[in-house]
Structures are given as structure tokens and as C-alpha cells.
Design a protein around this motif. Structure first.
Motif, PDB file in Angstrom:
ATOM      1  N   ALA A   1       0.831  -1.209   0.000  1.00  0.00           N
ATOM      2  CA  ALA A   1       0.000   0.000   0.000  1.00  0.00           C
ATOM      3  C   ALA A   1       0.863   1.256   0.000  1.00  0.00           C
ATOM      4  O   ALA A   1       0.570   2.228  -0.724  1.00  0.00           O
ATOM      5  CB  ALA A   1      -0.939  -0.003   1.204  1.00  0.00           C
ATOM      6  N   MET A   2       1.924   1.279   0.791  1.00  0.00           N
ATOM      7  CA  MET A   2       2.783   2.456   0.843  1.00  0.00           C
ATOM      8  C   MET A   2       3.541   2.640  -0.481  1.00  0.00           C
ATOM      9  O   MET A   2       3.761   3.777  -0.917  1.00  0.00           O
ATOM     10  CB  MET A   2       3.776   2.325   2.002  1.00  0.00           C
ATOM     11  N   ARG A   3       3.939   1.542  -1.134  1.00  0.00           N
ATOM     12  CA  ARG A   3       4.604   1.662  -2.432  1.00  0.00           C
ATOM     13  C   ARG A   3       3.658   2.246  -3.476  1.00  0.00           C
ATOM     14  O   ARG A   3       4.033   3.120  -4.271  1.00  0.00           O
ATOM     15  CB  ARG A   3       5.116   0.300  -2.891  1.00  0.00           C
ATOM     16  N   ALA A   4       2.409   1.773  -3.458  1.00  0.00           N
ATOM     17  CA  ALA A   4       1.425   2.306  -4.405  1.00  0.00           C
ATOM     18  C   ALA A   4       1.157   3.784  -4.141  1.00  0.00           C
ATOM     19  O   ALA A   4       1.037   4.588  -5.077  1.00  0.00           O
ATOM     20  CB  ALA A   4       0.129   1.512  -4.303  1.00  0.00           C
ATOM     21  N   ALA A   5       1.097   4.183  -2.849  1.00  0.00           N
ATOM     22  CA  ALA A   5       0.878   5.590  -2.526  1.00  0.00           C
ATOM     23  C   ALA A   5       2.061   6.441  -2.975  1.00  0.00           C
ATOM     24  O   ALA A   5       1.883   7.548  -3.511  1.00  0.00           O
ATOM     25  CB  ALA A   5       0.652   5.747  -1.027  1.00  0.00           C
ATOM     26  N   ALA A   6       3.288   5.945  -2.782  1.00  0.00           N
ATOM     27  CA  ALA A   6       4.466   6.699  -3.220  1.00  0.00           C
ATOM     28  C   ALA A   6       4.493   6.848  -4.733  1.00  0.00           C
ATOM     29  O   ALA A   6       4.831   7.908  -5.263  1.00  0.00           O
ATOM     30  CB  ALA A   6       5.739   6.000  -2.726  1.00  0.00           C
ATOM     31  N   GLU A   7       4.111   5.788  -5.466  1.00  0.00           N
ATOM     32  CA  GLU A   7       4.070   5.880  -6.924  1.00  0.00           C
ATOM     33  C   GLU A   7       2.980   6.846  -7.389  1.00  0.00           C
ATOM     34  O   GLU A   7       3.149   7.555  -8.379  1.00  0.00           O
ATOM     35  CB  GLU A   7       3.843   4.494  -7.524  1.00  0.00           C
TER      36      GLU A   7
END
Length: 464
Positions: free
Chosen positions: A84-90
Motif C-alpha cells: 500500500a505504501m509503495r502504491a501511494a508513493a508511486e
């Protein structure tokens, strides 16, 4: 006598904040655990921890401890938060700059901090901050660990209640899945009924067009029937007139023959007169023959017209029978139209009921999903804790023996701890009552959900 205004009953704001701080400090004094007990509990979890580590906490070690508690109580770690955090950063920085702008360790720690803060609020720590992970102090660490350990102990004492509600949640989940399958089947039946209704509407339109054509044809046949009946009446009247005229002519012919027979002997006396009379008689005879032939032709024509009239009358009778059959078919089609209108109204009402049931079902599914997630986490955590508790019971007994020896040596500390224990027991009883109230509220919500589901089933059965 001087006038004194009425004083307010409510204390000023600083006094309220002081009272709140005193209450929090009293609650913390009741919930605080000794340093050795905290160290022993953390060592039981499998994390090497000493009194020196507690006196001078290391951020990495503190983060490991809290991550273990997060996995135990919420089933969340840095690895579970990473997608989830990777998707938010992207989404924020783009797929190319996401890793460069926001490193994985930092963003995962931030995501885990959000979940951990929710856990600390549930445990009773309202002032948990990010500095407690990066720059921990002894007092803050002892306070947070005391609250978390007391919460874990209380949770272990309520495993039976948690398992009971987990089982109920599983049953409700299975029931909702069954109702979802039944709902899908009912939707398929509803689509089939709609398709049949469209086909019936096409047939009804065809029949209405056919009825209109038959009505027009029926009106034309009635008009032609009236015309044929009028012509038949005229022909009958003409036939009667011609028959009467024929009878008169035959009577006059017979009378003339009789008169000619009487006058014949008187005429024989003079040949010239006889010839003249004979010529006259022949002329009259020829005229009578021509007239009789004309009357015969007319009678034949009247006979053919009467035959044609009889044929037309039979056709009219068959047309009347056909009209009666068409009227019966029209009545049947009108009844079918009325039935179709009723079915159409019933389908609209059922569609509205199905929409309302779908809305209630969506709300119930959301609530059930939330409760299912909570109960699943509680079940897994309670099972793990039960297994670990059995293994650690013997160790706890040995620790208890040591503690009893220390208590005998430290009488004053025992009295203080006894007071604290009594206060903590009161606090735990209050918490237990609150949790029992929450359990009863959850049970009431479950009963409401079950009533809604039963109502939905009855409505669907009535709709079927």
C-alpha cells in the motif's frame, strides 16, 4: 447589603486540565509495571532485552518490539504495509521517483506508525508520537509497554468470549454468502421474468394490431350485411309484386279464352270479320305470349336472385358466427392484458423491493466484513497466545516463586504493589464491564442483522 453575582459551578479550564492530568497520572500509577516484569515479558516473546536496554532504549530494538506487538495484536508489520505504501508513493511521486524520493524503510515505518498509533489509542496511550520510535526515553517506553502488556493480559483472559463471537461471525458470514448466492439466483429469475415480460409485450402488441384489423373487418362485414339484407328485402317485395301481376295476367288470359269461345260461333258467319278478328286475336295472342315469356324470364331472374340471397344469408350467418368467435377472443385478450398489467405492476414493486434489499445487504456486508476482520485477527492471535501461554506457564510459575521470595524480602514494596494491584483490578473490572457491554452490543447488532436477513429471506420468498 452588596449584590454578589451568581458564581459558575463549572471550574475554570486550567483546573479541568489539571484534574485530567491527575486522573491520567493516577491511572498510569495503577497500570505501570516494574522494570523487571516488563523485561521478563519481552524476553518471553523471544526478543533479547535487559534492564540496561530498558534504561537506555535503542530505537531499532524498540521498533522491533512494537513491530512484534503489532503483528500479534493487529497482524500488521512493515512487510504487510509495504504494497500500500509503495502504491501511494508511486501515485504521489510517480513510478520512477517513488523509490528515490521516499525510501522503502522510511515509508514502511510511517505506514506501520499509523497502525501502531491506532493500537496505542485502543490500549489507552493518547499521546503516542513518532519520537517514541526514533528517540525513545525510559519513562515513555515503560509507560507504553505497561499499557500494551496489560492489554495483552486482559485479552488473554477473554479468549473464550472472543472465540464465541468469532464463531458467530463465521456463521453470519456463511449465512450472508448463502443469501448472496440466493440473491444471485433471484436476480437471474428476475432477468428471466423481464425477458418473458418483453416477449409477452411483443405478443400483446401483435394481438392488439390483429384485434384492430379484425374490428375493422367486422365493421365492414356488418355494413355489407346491412346492404345485403336491404337488397334481400327489396327482392322479396319485387318477387311478391311480380307474382301478383302474373296471377292477374293468367286470370285475364283465362277470361279472354272463355270470351273467345263464346264469340266464336257468331264470328263464323262472315269470313272477312272472322279474318279481322282472327288477326286481332293472333296479335293479342302474340302479345300475351311475349308478355308471358317476359314474365317467365323475370320469374327465373327472381328465382336466381332468391338463390343468391339464400347463399348470402348463409354467408352472413357464418360471418355472424365468426364475429361472435372474434368477440370471445377479444374478451380473452382483454383478460390477458389485465393480467399482464397486474404482473407488470408486481414486477415493478418487486424490483423496488430488490433494490432496497440490495442496499441493506450492502450495508450488512460492510459491517460484517469489519467484524469478520476483527474476529479473524482476534482468533489467530488468541490461538497463538494460548499455545505460547501453555508453554510459558511453567516458566511463569518459576518466576512467580522468585517474585514471592522477593516480596517476602520487600514488605513495604509489597504493600504499595498490593494497593496498586487492587486499583488495577478495579480498573480491569471496569474494562471488563465495558468489554462485556461491547460484547452485548455486538450481540444485539448480530441479532438485528439476523432479523434483517430473515426479513430479506421472507420478502424474497414472497417475491418468488
Amino acid at each position: 447589603m452588596a449584590f454578589n453575582p451568581r458564581m459558575s459551578i463549572l471550574p475554570p479550564q486550567p483546573q479541568q486540565s489539571r484534574q485530567r492530568k491527575k486522573e491520567e497520572e493516577a491511572a498510569y500509577a495503577n497500570m505501570r509495571l516494574p522494570d523487571r516484569e516488563i523485561v521478563g515479558c519481552i524476553n518471553e516473546l523471544g526478543i533479547p532485552f535487559t534492564l540496561a536496554d530498558l534504561q537506555k532504549p535503542n530505537p531499532i530494538q524498540v521498533q522491533m518490539i512494537f513491530e512484534w506487538f503489532g503483528e500479534l495484536l493487529m497482524n500488521k508489520t512493515r512487510q504487510t504495509v509495504d504494497p500500500a505504501m509503495r502504491a501511494a508513493a508511486e501515485d504521489v511521486c510517480g513510478p520512477e521517483l517513488g523509490e528515490a524520493m521516499m525510501p522503502s524503510d522510511t515509508r514502511n515505518l510511517l505506514g506501520f506508525y499509523v497502525s501502531l498509533r491506532r493500537l496505542m489509542l485502543d490500549c489507552g496511550v493518547n499521546d503516542f508520537s513518532f519520537n517514541d520510535l526514533y528517540k525513545p526515553t525510559h519513562d515513555r517506553l515503560v509507560r507504553m509497554l505497561s499499557y500494551v502488556i496489560n492489554f495483552v493480559r486482559f485479552r488473554e483472559s477473554q479468549t473464550s468470549v472472543i472465540d464465541e463471537h468469532c464463531n458467530k461471525a463465521e456463521q453470519t458470514k456463511a449465512r450472508i454468502e448463502q443469501l448472496y448466492v440466493e440473491n444471485q439466483n433471484m436476480e437471474a429469475q428476475l432477468e428471466e421474468m423481464r425477458h418473458n415480460r418483453s416477449a409477452m409485450e411483443v405478443l400483446v402488441q401483435e394481438k392488439t394490431v390483429r384485434n384492430e384489423e379484425l374490428k375493422k373487418r367486422l365493421l365492414e362485414l356488418r355494413r355489407s350485411q346491412e346492404k345485403v339484407a336491404a337488397r334481400l328485402e327489396e327482392a322479396k317485395t319485387k318477387k311478391g309484386e311480380l307474382a301478383a301481376e302474373l296471377e292477374e295476367k293468367t286470370a285475364t288470359k283465362i277470361a279472354l279464352k272463355q270470351e273467345s269461345a263464346k264469340l266464336r260461333p257468331y264470328v263464323l258467319q262472315s269470313p272477312s270479320a272472322l279474318q279481322a278478328s282472327l288477326a286481332e286475336l293472333s296479335n293479342t295472342l302474340n302479345n300475351d305470349k311475349a308478355h308471358i315469356d317476359a314474365l317467365d324470364r323475370r320469374s327465373r331472374a327472381l328465382q336466381t336472385s332468391t338463390d343468391s340471397f339464400s347463399v348470402v344469408a348463409s354467408d352472413v350467418a357464418s360471418c355472424i358466427k365468426l364475429l361472435e368467435e372474434i368477440a370471445i377472443d377479444l374478451a380473452k385478450e382483454e383478460e390477458e392484458n389485465v393480467k399482464n398489467a397486474r404482473q407488470r405492476d408486481a414486477l415493478t414493486e418487486r424490483g423496488a423491493n430488490v433494490r432496497e434489499v440490495e442496499r441493506t445487504e450492502a450495508l450488512l456486508k460492510r459491517q460484517l466484513a469489519k467484524w469478520a476482520d476483527r474476529t479473524a485477527q482476534l482468533r489467530t492471535q488468541s490461538q497463538e497466545k494460548a499455545q505460547k501461554a501453555k508453554e510459558k506457564m511453567e516458566e511463569l510459575r518459576a518466576v512467580h516463586r522468585k517474585l514471592t521470595e522477593e516480596r517476602s524480602e520487600k514488605g513495604k514494596d509489597i504493600e504499595r504493589r498490593r494497593v496498586r494491584i487492587e486499583q488495577t483490578e478495579k480498573k480491569m473490572l471496569d474494562l471488563k464491564e465495558n468489554i462485556e457491554n461491547e460484547v452485548h452490543a455486538a450481540h444485539d447488532e448480530y441479532l438485528k442483522m439476523e432479523a434483517h436477513i430473515k426479513l430479506y429471506i421472507t420478502e424474497m420468498e414472497q417475491a418468488i
